[in-house]
Design a protein around this motif. Structure first.
Motif, short mmCIF file in Angstrom:
data_model
loop_
_atom_site.label_atom_id
_atom_site.label_comp_id
_atom_site.label_asym_id
_atom_site.label_seq_id
_atom_site.Cartn_x
_atom_site.Cartn_y
_atom_site.Cartn_z
N MET A 1 0.82 -1.00 -0.01
CA MET A 1 -0.05 -0.06 0.10
C MET A 1 0.90 1.25 0.04
O MET A 1 1.77 1.44 0.60
N GLN A 206 -0.58 18.29 -9.83
CA GLN A 206 -0.93 18.36 -11.56
C GLN A 206 -2.28 18.95 -11.59
O GLN A 206 -2.33 19.79 -12.47
N ASP A 207 -3.21 18.46 -10.84
CA ASP A 207 -4.69 18.80 -11.09
C ASP A 207 -4.83 20.16 -10.71
O ASP A 207 -5.61 20.82 -11.38
N ARG A 210 -2.95 22.54 -13.46
CA ARG A 210 -3.76 22.39 -14.81
C ARG A 210 -5.00 23.21 -14.92
O ARG A 210 -5.54 23.53 -15.91
N ALA A 228 1.22 13.81 -8.41
CA ALA A 228 0.03 13.24 -8.87
C ALA A 228 -0.63 12.15 -8.07
O ALA A 228 0.15 11.22 -7.81
N LEU A 250 1.01 8.47 -7.11
CA LEU A 250 1.39 8.13 -7.92
C LEU A 250 2.61 8.64 -8.48
O LEU A 250 3.69 7.76 -8.67
N GLU A 260 11.97 11.28 -13.42
CA GLU A 260 11.12 10.03 -13.74
C GLU A 260 9.64 10.41 -14.22
O GLU A 260 9.00 9.75 -14.90
N HIS A 263 10.11 11.01 -17.82
CA HIS A 263 9.69 9.87 -18.86
C HIS A 263 8.29 9.21 -18.75
O HIS A 263 8.21 8.87 -19.87
N MET A 265 5.54 10.74 -18.70
CA MET A 265 4.80 11.68 -19.14
C MET A 265 5.03 12.08 -20.64
O MET A 265 4.07 12.24 -21.47
N ILE B 2 3.75 -1.96 -3.85
CA ILE B 2 3.20 -2.51 -5.30
C ILE B 2 3.63 -3.72 -5.58
O ILE B 2 5.07 -3.79 -5.37
N GLN B 206 3.54 0.93 -22.20
CA GLN B 206 3.55 2.43 -22.60
C GLN B 206 5.10 2.65 -23.33
O GLN B 206 5.25 3.00 -24.45
N THR B 231 10.03 4.29 -12.84
CA THR B 231 11.40 4.43 -13.17
C THR B 231 12.27 4.80 -11.91
O THR B 231 11.74 5.42 -10.87
N LEU B 250 2.69 1.52 -11.84
CA LEU B 250 2.36 3.02 -11.80
C LEU B 250 0.75 2.94 -12.26
O LEU B 250 -0.34 3.48 -11.63
N LEU B 264 -4.86 11.00 -15.91
CA LEU B 264 -3.44 11.22 -15.33
C LEU B 264 -2.72 11.90 -16.57
O LEU B 264 -1.94 12.91 -16.01
#
Lengths: 353, 353
Positions: A1, A206-207, A210, A228, A250, A260, A263, A265, B2, B206, B231, B250, B264
């Motif tokens: 978790m 991020q949200d 945006r 995010a 995430l 990271e 890479h 996104m 995870i 991806q 990564t 992820l 996302l």
């Protein structure tokens, strides 16, 4: 978790230092004077003074977009990344999003009255800044998780949009969105005019970013990479699907999380990177490690009159937001990264000046 | 924590069914005949026959890009998403990427000889397809994790690129990349010609799909959303930074993971979505739930002569790859989603025909 996650990669030291600064904001506004420097010649980047920083940007864009140049980059590979807080807009005395989280607490408690007498919500509601500053990290995470998750993405978007359209910075009494740096808005446009895709790569949520990035910076949501959390797809009672924001991290888009996240996104290495703190260090290193011409720039906050002065130029400790440590300054000098002096390189800082 | 993660949201049943089909591939090639249908009129979507599917696409694009239309969408909001396997290229008899993972095992074992006599690598090396088909799910994950993580992103990219440039589909003896559907390549171009940003939203890996998406589909890496692992940023002994692919999931970009991944990576709801299986259901529902005109399309594989026939038209059970279940077919009919019949709607299937 994964544990409940911050919207922001702030550390406690940073937040406490910021909170401690807040009372001074109730004092009189600083006087804001235009720079004494002469306007630059030429039509490019008009809010920049002539100097090595402006020249480095222009030289880089020309070298990578001129087909005859040995450093030419095909348009589809032209990626430029920009940190936000302290690089594109003011981060002092506190990250705008942290203010948002704290100001959301009364609404969250109104919807969940059982939180009213529970810590840390009780302390935040008291308005006692010193007590807020003493909250342990796990309590701050509870505030962040409670204010940035548990609602649908549409609900969050509507709340964040409403707030950012009215919230003001106490020093200038201006909308936070008016505190974007005019010289950097010109850089964003200059890159895009030369077929670069411009991305924000922020430790901020991020949200959240945006919600205003397109209007303020001309950067669409899909080109905002930030810290995010996950979302969860479900159906409402009428069968309509919706996404709920989950308290699950995430991507912590700070430090090593920046390359990271790039890479994840984007999937390719940027040719240009702009930052202002140790949180941007790995992003600049990752950019620098690519072949060919790569632009690496750091904004130095050295203008106490027009904005703020903090970082190595002032010999301040790195406990304040957007720490630009002496070690980072040394790395920049050693590796030929360009340091932008707000005081000397920027003729104008804000559009309203 | 995870758990070690798949590159692909395949389930065991799907994989076993696929593996069981493989022996037939050593037989003679199927005869490939051009469609008997007449060419369509007009210059748009020339590999499509006139009919409701072609008309739905043209009507939608015109309605959303004509300023005088009540369904007009501003260009910056024009997002169209496409599943890959079974929607943009052949997914039968096995996902291309699963073949890649299995074929990478000898190289992985060469670098780590201690795996040679360990399961499940020993079984894969034996080449015994029935034994491979009996491997439990946790063993398949070990294969996927071992072949898709533990190397730098540059190493992975180079390996995947080399493979995809030479690997061939046994039925047609063509590169996998030649098995992109010509009618869908025309749809992608048609959308882009009308200012739509086209995205792949795939259950596939991806990083894998990004290696050929620009060349095959004209879709840049940053517009490929897929199942993604984390990564890790680190420094080599010479101080140069690199990213290592980690066995950490992820985003499982299947089913509910598709709208979650869209949020996302894009942060806004698509106006058009194309899929072909239950794995695309939530993506189509999420698209459909937006206001205004929204295009929802499902590719039905009903052409056993020119490609494959599976799904509700054939009454096949949903244990095969890209299951288009009767329930999904009913949902499409009930909600007015458009089903594309490969047999009737596509005049030509591949560019080489």
């Amino acid at each position: 978790m994964i544990r409940a996650a911050p919207c922001h990669g702030i550390d406690r030291r940073t937040l406490l230092a910021s909170l401690a600064l807040l009372p001074s904001l109730s004092g009189p506004l600083f006087s804001v004077s235009a720079s004494a420097q002469a306007p630059t010649s030429g039509g490019l980047l008009p809010s920049w003074n002539d100097g090595p920083a402006k020249q480095a940007i222009i030289d880089f864009v020309r070298a990578t977009s001129d087909r005859a140049s040995p450093s030419y980059v095909v348009p589809e590979d032209r990626i430029a990344v920009f940190d936000q807080d302290g690089t594109l807009w003011v981060e002092h005395p506190m990250y705008t999003q942290v203010i948002y989280c704290l100001e959301r607490v009364p609404d969250v408690v109104a919807k969940k009255p059982e939180l009213k007498n529970k810590e840390p919500f009780k302390t935040v509601l008291s308005g006692n800044r010193e007590a807020i500053a003493r909250l342990p990290m796990q309590d701050l995470y509870k505030i962040i998780a409670a204010t940035l998750s548990g609602m649908s993405v549409e609900e969050f978007n509507a709340e964040a949009k409403k707030w950012i359209e009215t919230a003001r910075h106490p020093r200038w009494n201006r909308l936070y969105t008016e505190l974007a740096y005019q010289p950097m808005l010109e850089v964003l446009r200059y890159f895009r005019d030369n077929a670069y895709k411009t991305y924000i790569v922020t430790g901020g949520g991020q949200d959240f970013v945006r919600m205003y990035a397109e209007k303020v910076y001309g950067i669409p949501p899909e080109q905002v990479i930030g810290t995010a959390g996950g979302t969860k797809f479900a159906y409402a009672s009428d069968g309509k699907p919706y996404l709920t924001k989950e308290p699950k991290l995430l991507l912590n888009d700070n430090n090593a999380g920046k390359p990271e996240g790039i890479h994840l996104m984007i999937g390719r290495r940027p040719y240009a990177a702009f930052g202002n703190s140790t949180g941007d260090r790995q992003m600049l290193e990752w950019t620098a490690a690519g072949a060919g011409a790569r632009l690496k720039m750091l904004v130095l906050h050295d203008d106490a009159v027009r904005e703020y002065a903090y970082g190595p130029a002032q010999g301040l400790p790195d406990t304040r937001v957007g720490a630009f440590t002496p070690a980072l300054y040394d790395e920049a000098k050693k590796n030929g990264w360009t340091v932008i002096s707000m005081k000397n390189d920027w003729r104008r800082i804000f559009a309203f000046e």
